[in-house]
Design a protein around this motif. Structure first.
Motif, PDB file in Angstrom:
ATOM      1  N   ASN A 104      -0.816  44.241   9.563  1.00  0.00           N
ATOM      2  CA  ASN A 104      -1.703  45.147   8.836  1.00  0.00           C
ATOM      3  C   ASN A 104      -1.113  46.550   8.651  1.00  0.00           C
ATOM      4  OD1 ASN A 104      -3.597  43.102   8.757  1.00  0.00           O
ATOM      5  ND2 ASN A 104      -4.644  43.813  10.577  1.00  0.00           N
ATOM      6  N   THR A 105       0.105  46.746   9.107  1.00  0.00           N
ATOM      7  CA  THR A 105       0.737  48.062   8.994  1.00  0.00           C
ATOM      8  C   THR A 105       1.078  48.361   7.541  1.00  0.00           C
ATOM      9  OG1 THR A 105       1.663  47.913  11.203  1.00  0.00           O
ATOM     10  CG2 THR A 105       2.704  49.471   9.710  1.00  0.00           C
ATOM     11  N   PRO A 119      -3.909  48.058  16.690  1.00  0.00           N
ATOM     12  CA  PRO A 119      -2.888  47.867  15.649  1.00  0.00           C
ATOM     13  C   PRO A 119      -2.302  46.456  15.664  1.00  0.00           C
ATOM     14  CG  PRO A 119      -2.487  49.897  16.844  1.00  0.00           C
ATOM     15  CD  PRO A 119      -3.567  49.166  17.584  1.00  0.00           C
ATOM     16  N   GLN A 167      -2.229  52.255  10.320  1.00  0.00           N
ATOM     17  CA  GLN A 167      -3.263  51.238  10.184  1.00  0.00           C
ATOM     18  C   GLN A 167      -4.450  51.922   9.524  1.00  0.00           C
ATOM     19  OE1 GLN A 167      -3.185  47.884  11.596  1.00  0.00           O
ATOM     20  NE2 GLN A 167      -1.014  48.296  11.879  1.00  0.00           N
TER      21      GLN A 167
END
Length: 68
Positions: free
Chosen positions: A19-20, A15, A8
């Motif tokens: 968005n990873t 997390p 992230q």
């Protein structure tokens, strides 16, 4: 050996899977990967060793590029 690092961008936030992001890095061990990345302001979620057919598959992806 080549590792895929899932991370992230903001280490201060919780997390969120959407968005990873990921990148690839060459190192001799997972410990060495963490040492190389210790100065970056990212939240490392997972470090995966790539080998065999999975590595060959990843190399075929257009975003496969080793990070220094």
């Amino acid at each position: 050996m080549i590792y895929k690092v899932y991370y992230q961008e903001n280490p201060e936030e919780v997390p969120v899977r959407e968005n990873t992001k990921s990148f690839y890095i060459e190192a001799d061990s997972e410990r060495e990967v963490r040492q190389k990345l210790k100065d970056r302001q990212i939240n490392i979620e997972y470090i995966q060793l790539l080998e065999g057919k999975y590595l060959e598959y990843e190399k075929q992806q257009e975003n496969f590029k080793l990070v220094e």
